[in-house]
Motif scaffolding. Structure first.
Motif, PDB file in Angstrom:
ATOM      1  N   SER B  37       5.494  -6.797  -2.444  1.00 37.00           N
ATOM      2  CA  SER B  37       5.549  -5.593  -3.280  1.00 37.00           C
ATOM      3  C   SER B  37       6.979  -5.392  -3.775  1.00 37.00           C
ATOM      4  O   SER B  37       7.926  -5.470  -3.024  1.00 37.00           O
ATOM      5  N   ILE B  38       7.091  -5.202  -5.098  1.00 37.68           N
ATOM      6  CA  ILE B  38       8.396  -4.856  -5.670  1.00 37.68           C
ATOM      7  C   ILE B  38       8.389  -3.347  -5.853  1.00 37.68           C
ATOM      8  O   ILE B  38       7.545  -2.815  -6.582  1.00 37.68           O
ATOM      9  N   VAL B  39       9.288  -2.709  -5.170  1.00 37.37           N
ATOM     10  CA  VAL B  39       9.289  -1.242  -5.234  1.00 37.37           C
ATOM     11  C   VAL B  39      10.615  -0.746  -5.792  1.00 37.37           C
ATOM     12  O   VAL B  39      11.640  -1.413  -5.719  1.00 37.37           O
ATOM     13  N   SER B 177      -6.334   8.116  -5.232  1.00 37.78           N
ATOM     14  CA  SER B 177      -5.758   7.455  -4.066  1.00 37.78           C
ATOM     15  C   SER B 177      -6.791   6.640  -3.281  1.00 37.78           C
ATOM     16  O   SER B 177      -6.503   5.525  -2.824  1.00 37.78           O
ATOM     17  N   ALA B 178      -8.008   7.170  -3.190  1.00 40.00           N
ATOM     18  CA  ALA B 178      -9.040   6.438  -2.437  1.00 40.00           C
ATOM     19  C   ALA B 178      -9.365   5.124  -3.133  1.00 40.00           C
ATOM     20  O   ALA B 178      -9.418   4.064  -2.484  1.00 40.00           O
ATOM     21  N   LEU B 184      -6.220  -2.097  -3.267  1.00 41.04           N
ATOM     22  CA  LEU B 184      -5.189  -2.816  -2.508  1.00 41.04           C
ATOM     23  C   LEU B 184      -5.812  -3.592  -1.350  1.00 41.04           C
ATOM     24  O   LEU B 184      -5.397  -4.716  -1.056  1.00 41.04           O
ATOM     25  N   GLU B 185      -6.833  -2.994  -0.743  1.00 41.95           N
ATOM     26  CA  GLU B 185      -7.565  -3.705   0.315  1.00 41.95           C
ATOM     27  C   GLU B 185      -8.186  -4.987  -0.238  1.00 41.95           C
ATOM     28  O   GLU B 185      -8.142  -6.051   0.381  1.00 41.95           O
ATOM     29  N   LEU B 186      -8.737  -4.820  -1.408  1.00 48.56           N
ATOM     30  CA  LEU B 186      -9.391  -5.969  -2.045  1.00 48.56           C
ATOM     31  C   LEU B 186      -8.368  -7.059  -2.352  1.00 48.56           C
ATOM     32  O   LEU B 186      -8.616  -8.254  -2.118  1.00 48.56           O
ATOM     33  N   ASN B 206       2.901   5.139  -0.460  1.00 44.83           N
ATOM     34  CA  ASN B 206       1.660   4.894   0.284  1.00 44.83           C
ATOM     35  C   ASN B 206       1.142   3.478   0.088  1.00 44.83           C
ATOM     36  O   ASN B 206       0.404   2.955   0.913  1.00 44.83           O
ATOM     37  N   VAL B 207       1.515   2.916  -1.039  1.00 47.32           N
ATOM     38  CA  VAL B 207       1.017   1.583  -1.388  1.00 47.32           C
ATOM     39  C   VAL B 207       1.798   0.513  -0.636  1.00 47.32           C
ATOM     40  O   VAL B 207       1.267  -0.536  -0.285  1.00 47.32           O
ATOM     41  N   ILE B 208       3.062   0.834  -0.341  1.00 46.42           N
ATOM     42  CA  ILE B 208       3.977  -0.161   0.222  1.00 46.42           C
ATOM     43  C   ILE B 208       3.467  -0.706   1.563  1.00 46.42           C
ATOM     44  O   ILE B 208       3.661  -1.859   1.900  1.00 46.42           O
ATOM     45  N   LYS B 209       2.723   0.158   2.287  1.00 44.73           N
ATOM     46  CA  LYS B 209       2.267  -0.259   3.629  1.00 44.73           C
ATOM     47  C   LYS B 209       1.345  -1.478   3.601  1.00 44.73           C
ATOM     48  O   LYS B 209       1.174  -2.180   4.581  1.00 44.73           O
ATOM     49  N   TYR B 210       0.739  -1.721   2.412  1.00 47.41           N
ATOM     50  CA  TYR B 210      -0.159  -2.868   2.309  1.00 47.41           C
ATOM     51  C   TYR B 210       0.605  -4.184   2.122  1.00 47.41           C
ATOM     52  O   TYR B 210       0.052  -5.255   2.297  1.00 47.41           O
TER      53      TYR B 210
END
Lengths: 531, 224
Positions: B37-39, B177-178, B184-186, B206-210
């Motif tokens: 992930s580029i944040v 968000s859901a 992201l799971e996919l 919140n996305v970074i955790k993936y």
């Protein structure tokens, strides 16, 4: 390719409004072009048919001295030069394989003298051997007044009267009679017939009580090169040409010998003899004495004094014209020995006009007969050029229409390309090459052209096929020219259809160039930036 | 093994009379199969970096090597082929071809490749559609799908050519968000299944955790 057309096809439906605008323009363009082409082709074909089969033949042989090829509608008063060696020309024409038939004629303008102290009239006349004329143009006019009982108005009546009975006289078209009435206030009817009230012009009907009716008229030739004389001719019939009557209706037809007398030409009854020196001495026509009298070595004598010398080559031998018949009767004379102005020529069916005229000119030129051959188009002046002129005008009109259409379509497609920046940019991002984007635009425009242009073409063909069923006719000169005859009969050849298809392809390609340039220059980055 | 090697990467572009330095010397490598992930905040240069890696934008200087190919020296045709064969894209706004249905959209990159039969193309596309859970919507056009469904189609399309790298620029930005989490799971699942390198940009913590790895970027520079 399938993918490109699938996307193109669906995009057409996705952008219905734009597609309909472009489609309508293409439809109208194709429709106009198809109908226009059919009108022009119909006119071209009609003119050719009606002129070739009804008035001039394929080729006209004219005197070499004629400056213009247009000998049919010269300015009033300007006479057509003469052909004095028709027999030599005939010998040459008989040898030509390309030719089906030929007919020598006189053609000029005559004054119609008014015996009622009024203004004279004018009419163009053809001088013909009626027998030959009726063979050459077997059904190009109908007799509408005259002795029509036996022949049911066909040329056969005229043929019988003027060929078998060996009569002299003139047949006058309805149009010429009306013109002469307007000019002279005299209404001509055929001999041994009564006035046909329903054939009177509106003016003549209004003036019915004071109508001067005659069945003879005095005709006097108009020539810029020699003296002319007047001759009283009986009206043998009032005729209507089978096609283009309002145009050919300006031409009355008289027997060739009367025509020659009228125009002051040698008639067939005046024999041209070459007199050798010995005979000349016997006749007392020695060169010196002639020179003393006329200042020339040429000796010309005619019974009527009407002498046309312009085209006789006297350079090698001294000649004299000695009349063989003092009364000028055409009985038992060789009509072909006299003077003509033109020779109408019909080509065999399989001979191309331009090739035929080229070969004939080559022969005529090498034979030094003092004549040249011109196509019916050139000989009939503006009439022959009408199809070309109107075709040119239509082409310009359609070109202008297509130019406007192209601008509108280019603008619409360019807007579409810009609107689809995201879509195109995304396609490019996931690997679509510029060629695919190009294909997509060409595909869309081609489908629109093929669909709407095709519908325009089919509707145009249907209109061209349906119009003749309505039997639209006109008596107006100009409209008849546009119709190529009395009836409006559009015609579409396969060539015309191919031209319309070609134009649609050209329009499609032109319209798509700029939008393609815009589209292929859209980068994936443009798509992302727009997002 | 590094699938991406970036050295001294800079990107400058004019903005009116000034020059914007979007990237100021980026150096990093990405290994094959990473989920990176580029944040960074808006305007930090993450999208520019992603665009250059994706061969969508040109670098001003420096070197970008993708799968052993130095992309900064390629012409348009070669770049296009790299994008087609080596890279898959998932855009922020679910850029699908509106006139094609789900199956056709997923088939699209494979058809551009022209190296498989129709049946193979269809089979591959259907398997990925199934994998992203859209088998029931295979004949639906994008306009008939929800945002999340469209992004699933984009994921399937990005993976259909079996690319070395899938780039996703803020793939959850336009999703609730859901749904974003589902996407992201996919992606994570696909990363596992297909062994494809995933690089996605985001500014959502919140996305970074993936992400397996995170590359932080600020003002055109990498932040440790």
């Amino acid at each position: 390719m399938q993918l490109i057309f699938k996307i193109a096809w669906r995009n057409i439906f996705r952008h219905k409004g734009r597609s309909i605008i472009i489609g309508i323009i293409l439809f109208l363009g194709a429709l106009l072009m198809t109908v226009g082409s059919s009108v022009i082709s119909g006119m071209d074909r009609g003119l050719e048919k009606n002129i070739v089969n009804g008035f001039l033949g394929d080729i006209v042989i004219i005197p070499e001295k004629e400056k213009s090829d247009n000998i049919l509608f010269k300015l009033y008063g300007e006479s057509v030069d003469t052909i004095t060696n028709y027999k030599d020309i005939k010998k040459q024409l008989i040898k030509e394989d390309d030719l089906k038939d030929f007919l020598p004629v006189g053609k000029n303008v005559t004054t119609v003298l008014n015996e009622e102290d009024g203004d004279p009239g004018f009419t163009m006349v053809l001088g013909v051997d009626f027998k030959e004329y009726c063979n050459f143009f077997p059904d190009n006019f109908q007799l509408v007044e005259g002795d029509i009982k036996n022949g049911e108005g066909k040329q056969a009546v005229i043929k019988q009267k003027m060929v078998e009975n060996q009569e002299t006289g003139i047949v006058i078209p309805l149009k010429t009679r009306e013109d002469l009435y307007d000019q002279m206030n005299v209404w001509l009817i055929p001999e041994k017939s009564r006035l046909v009230e329903e054939n009177l012009s509106e003016d003549a009907k209004d003036n019915r009580s004071e109508l001067k009716i005659k069945n003879t008229a005095v005709f006097m030739g108009m020539s810029s090169t020699n003296s002319t004389s007047d001759i009283r001719l009986t009206v043998k019939g009032i005729i209507k040409y089978s096609a283009l009557n309002t145009i050919w209706g300006h031409f009355a037809i008289m027997d060739i010998e009367s025509y020659r007398k009228c125009l002051g030409y040698f008639g067939a009854s005046e024999k041209l003899d070459i007199i050798d020196e010995e005979k000349k001495k016997l006749l007392g026509l020695e060169t010196d004495s002639i020179e003393n009298l006329f200042g020339s070595t040429d000796v010309l004598v005619s019974d009527s004094g009407n002498v046309e010398v312009a085209d006789i080559d006297f350079s090698k031998k001294e000649v004299s014209v000695v009349p063989t018949s003092r009364n000028g009767s055409s009985t038992n004379v060789d009509l072909e020995a006299g003077v003509y102005n033109l020779v109408f020529v019909k080509l065999k069916d399989n001979i191309n006009l331009e090739d035929g005229v080229k070969r004939l000119n080559s022969t005529l030129s090498s034979s030094k007969l003092g004549v040249r051959a011109v196509t019916w188009k050139k000989a009939s002046g503006f009439i022959g050029s009408m199809a070309t002129i109107i075709k040119g005008a239509l082409f310009l009109f359609v070109a202008f229409l297509f130019f406007v259409a192209i601008i509108i379509i280019v603008n619409t497609l360019t807007m579409a390309a810009i609107e689809r920046t995201t879509e195109i940019g995304m396609m490019r991002a996931i690997g679509a090459r510029k060629a695919m984007v190009t294909g997509m635009f060409i595909g869309e425009t081609s489908i629109l052209s093929g669909l709407f242009g095709g519908i325009g073409l089919v509707v145009g063909i249907a209109i061209a096929q349906l119009i003749p069923l309505f039997n639209i006719t006109s008596e107006n000169d100009i409209v008849q020219l546009l119709f190529g005859g009395d009836t409006f009969h559009p015609f579409l050849s396969m060539g015309d259809i191919l031209v319309v298809i070609f134009e649609l392809i050209v329009v499609t390609l032109i319209t798509v160039i700029y939008p393609i340039i815009v589209a292929i220059n859209i980068t994936p980055l443009d798509a992302i930036s727009r997002d | 093994m590094n699938i991406i090697e970036i050295k001294e990467l800079t990107k400058n572009y004019p903005l009116g009379s000034t020059i914007v330095h979007a990237l100021r010397g980026i150096d990093f490598n990405i290994a094959s199969g990473d989920f990176l992930s580029i944040v960074g905040p808006s305007g930090s240069g993450k999208t520019t970096l992603l665009n250059i890696i994706g061969c969508i934008d040109n670098a001003s200087s420096g070197s970008v090597n993708i799968g052993g190919v130095e992309i900064t020296k390629l012409n348009d045709k070669e770049i296009t082929d790299i994008r087609l064969h080596k890279i898959g894209f998932i855009f922020q706004t679910f850029n699908l071809i509106p006139v094609l249905d789900v199956l056709e959209n997923v088939e699209f990159p494979l058809l551009l490749m022209k190296n498989r039969s129709k049946s193979e193309v269809k089979k591959r596309a259907e398997s990925l559609i199934d994998a992203v859970g859209l088998s029931e919507h295979i004949k639906h056009r994008p306009s008939e799908l929800s945002g999340g469904q469209r992004q699933r189609v984009a994921i399937a399309r990005a993976l259909v050519t079996n690319p070395d790298i899938v780039l996703a620029d803020e793939p959850t930005a336009n999703l609730d968000s859901a749904t974003g989490e589902q996407i992201l799971e996919l992606m994570k699942e696909m990363n596992r299944k297909e062994k494809t390198t995933f690089i996605f940009s985001t500014h959502d913590s919140n996305v970074i955790k993936y992400a397996g790895y995170v590359l932080k970027i600020k003002d055109g520079k990498m932040v440790n």
